[in-house]
Design a protein around this motif. Structure first.
Motif, PDB file in Angstrom:
ATOM      1  N   PRO A  90      26.798 -26.530  -0.967  1.00  0.00           N
ATOM      2  CA  PRO A  90      25.851 -26.172  -2.030  1.00  0.00           C
ATOM      3  C   PRO A  90      25.308 -27.417  -2.728  1.00  0.00           C
ATOM      4  CG  PRO A  90      28.106 -25.699  -2.708  1.00  0.00           C
ATOM      5  CD  PRO A  90      28.171 -26.070  -1.260  1.00  0.00           C
ATOM      6  N   ASP A  91      24.198 -27.248  -3.441  1.00  0.00           N
ATOM      7  CA  ASP A  91      23.624 -28.376  -4.174  1.00  0.00           C
ATOM      8  C   ASP A  91      24.623 -28.877  -5.213  1.00  0.00           C
ATOM      9  OD1 ASP A  91      21.148 -28.345  -2.852  1.00  0.00           O
ATOM     10  OD2 ASP A  91      20.436 -26.715  -4.129  1.00  0.00           O
ATOM     11  N   PRO A  92      24.841 -30.182  -5.268  1.00  0.00           N
ATOM     12  CA  PRO A  92      25.836 -30.730  -6.196  1.00  0.00           C
ATOM     13  C   PRO A  92      25.273 -30.888  -7.604  1.00  0.00           C
ATOM     14  CG  PRO A  92      24.846 -32.506  -4.943  1.00  0.00           C
ATOM     15  CD  PRO A  92      24.237 -31.221  -4.415  1.00  0.00           C
ATOM     16  N   ASP A  93      26.172 -31.051  -8.564  1.00  0.00           N
ATOM     17  CA  ASP A  93      25.761 -31.413  -9.915  1.00  0.00           C
ATOM     18  C   ASP A  93      25.361 -32.882  -9.978  1.00  0.00           C
ATOM     19  OD1 ASP A  93      26.290 -28.875 -11.129  1.00  0.00           O
ATOM     20  OD2 ASP A  93      28.415 -29.316 -10.960  1.00  0.00           O
ATOM     21  N   VAL A  94      26.063 -33.698  -9.199  1.00  0.00           N
ATOM     22  CA  VAL A  94      25.795 -35.144  -9.186  1.00  0.00           C
ATOM     23  C   VAL A  94      25.979 -35.673  -7.778  1.00  0.00           C
ATOM     24  CG1 VAL A  94      26.641 -37.414  -9.934  1.00  0.00           C
ATOM     25  CG2 VAL A  94      26.465 -35.566 -11.593  1.00  0.00           C
ATOM     26  N   GLU A 131      29.412 -34.271  -6.075  1.00  0.00           N
ATOM     27  CA  GLU A 131      30.420 -33.567  -6.864  1.00  0.00           C
ATOM     28  C   GLU A 131      29.998 -32.124  -7.092  1.00  0.00           C
ATOM     29  OE1 GLU A 131      32.370 -35.404  -9.988  1.00  0.00           O
ATOM     30  OE2 GLU A 131      32.419 -37.381  -9.089  1.00  0.00           O
ATOM     31  N   LEU A 132      30.864 -31.208  -6.633  1.00  0.00           N
ATOM     32  CA  LEU A 132      30.655 -29.770  -6.692  1.00  0.00           C
ATOM     33  C   LEU A 132      31.960 -29.167  -7.194  1.00  0.00           C
ATOM     34  CD1 LEU A 132      29.891 -30.122  -2.986  1.00  0.00           C
ATOM     35  CD2 LEU A 132      28.027 -29.444  -4.454  1.00  0.00           C
ATOM     36  N   PRO A 133      32.182 -27.870  -7.003  1.00  0.00           N
ATOM     37  CA  PRO A 133      33.540 -27.369  -7.197  1.00  0.00           C
ATOM     38  C   PRO A 133      34.517 -28.027  -6.229  1.00  0.00           C
ATOM     39  CG  PRO A 133      31.971 -25.555  -7.208  1.00  0.00           C
ATOM     40  CD  PRO A 133      31.214 -26.797  -6.797  1.00  0.00           C
ATOM     41  N   LEU A 134      33.980 -28.584  -5.126  1.00  0.00           N
ATOM     42  CA  LEU A 134      34.750 -29.417  -4.206  1.00  0.00           C
ATOM     43  C   LEU A 134      34.043 -30.766  -4.121  1.00  0.00           C
ATOM     44  CD1 LEU A 134      32.938 -29.405  -1.369  1.00  0.00           C
ATOM     45  CD2 LEU A 134      33.870 -27.100  -1.239  1.00  0.00           C
ATOM     46  N   ILE A 135      34.654 -31.736  -3.469  1.00  0.00           N
ATOM     47  CA  ILE A 135      34.033 -33.055  -3.362  1.00  0.00           C
ATOM     48  C   ILE A 135      33.618 -33.306  -1.931  1.00  0.00           C
ATOM     49  CG2 ILE A 135      36.189 -34.341  -3.019  1.00  0.00           C
ATOM     50  CD1 ILE A 135      34.923 -36.428  -5.022  1.00  0.00           C
ATOM     51  N   HIS A 136      32.405 -33.841  -1.761  1.00  0.00           N
ATOM     52  CA  HIS A 136      31.792 -33.989  -0.438  1.00  0.00           C
ATOM     53  C   HIS A 136      31.401 -35.435  -0.241  1.00  0.00           C
ATOM     54  CE1 HIS A 136      29.445 -32.800   3.084  1.00  0.00           C
ATOM     55  NE2 HIS A 136      28.420 -33.476   2.599  1.00  0.00           N
ATOM     56  N   PHE A 137      31.936 -36.087   0.797  1.00  0.00           N
ATOM     57  CA  PHE A 137      31.634 -37.485   1.084  1.00  0.00           C
ATOM     58  C   PHE A 137      30.746 -37.564   2.321  1.00  0.00           C
ATOM     59  CE2 PHE A 137      35.703 -37.772  -1.170  1.00  0.00           C
ATOM     60  CZ  PHE A 137      35.430 -38.758  -2.108  1.00  0.00           C
TER      61      PHE A 137
END
Length: 269
Positions: free
Chosen positions: A158-162, A261-267
């Motif tokens: 999903p689209d992240p906050d940051v 940064e989302l409810p999960l973290i994506h690298f």
């Protein structure tokens, strides 16, 4: 159970830079997961592993465009409609087989059937004399049936906050290594002003490392973060050991790495 007769795969790498990069990718996969799925399609190779993210697991999707790596690439999937092959293999077996690849003249990979499905890796080593030496490894694999492919698709994020560019990964790894000795959990904070903090909090101590001026890549959706204060921090909590495993496994030396940064973290590297 043998490989299906209709499935075929053979590929060859001769470019030294491609050989090096392919070997580094394999080493990275071996450091991150004991087993992985190799997805073979007409234009890409994917290394996949998927743990239950909701339970704190880690998932990975690694994509290699075949035209960027291989001088020859031929494959036939299980059918014309499903022209793909999914293989499960032990990551370390592939990494070991490719250990001499950076010093070789050529690398060939082929799907074979030796009483069970194998990836046969043949490496032509450089020789002082005119004669060549070819080392062959047979890597046992398991063919994943079509009905299970749905669990091995590229994850939808999903689209992240940051979104923020990460500092040099080696520097970040050194910081996380020190924090690991204090706490099993770490807080990653980031904002839209290029600031990122690595923080641990315990009953006895609070330690924060600050990074500034990292920059923020654009967020695809126009509906995301439009009204967010650029200085407002978004935070996620992560298992320190799993973050360190990711950073320690990096072998590909990315020019830029991105954290979303989302409810999960994506690298993304």
């Amino acid at each position: 159970m043998g490989a299906r007769p209709l499935m075929k795969f053979r590929a060859k790498i001769v470019d030294s830079a491609c050989l090096n990069h392919f070997a580094r990718v394999s080493n990275m996969i071996a450091k991150l997961a004991k087993t992985c799925t190799l997805r073979i399609s007409p234009d890409k190779l994917n290394f996949i592993f998927s743990d239950k993210v909701a339970s704190g697991g880690v998932s990975m999707w690694c994509e290699l465009d075949q035209e960027n790596f291989f001088s020859k690439f031929q494959m036939e999937g299980i059918s014309a409609e499903n022209n793909e092959i999914y293989l499960e293999l032990t990551s370390e077996n592939l990494s070991r087989a490719l250990k001499t690849a950076p010093n070789s003249r050529a690398l060939k990979i082929k799907l074979t059937n030796k009483h069970f499905p194998c990836l046969t890796v043949s490496i032509e080593l450089l020789s002082v004399s005119s004669s060549s030496c070819i080392v062959t490894h047979d890597i046992p694999t398991k063919v994943i049936p079509r009905k299970l492919w749905k669990d091995l698709q590229e994850p939808t994020v999903p689209d992240p906050d940051v979104r923020i560019y990460l500092p040099v990964l080696k520097t970040m790894k050194n910081v996380v290594e020190k924090m690991k000795n204090i706490s099993n959990h770490l807080i990653i904070e980031a904002n839209l002003n290029g600031q990122l903090n690595l923080k641990i909090e315990t009953e006895l101590v609070c330690v924060t490392t600050h990074f500034k001026d990292l920059g923020n890549p654009p967020i695809a959706s126009e509906n995301t973060s439009q009204d967010r204060n650029p200085d407002e921090m978004v935070e996620v909590h992560i298992d320190t050991r799993k973050l360190l495993q990711l950073l320690a496994g990096q072998q590909v030396n990315p020019v830029k790495a991105v954290c979303s940064e989302l409810p999960l973290i994506h690298f993304t590297v």
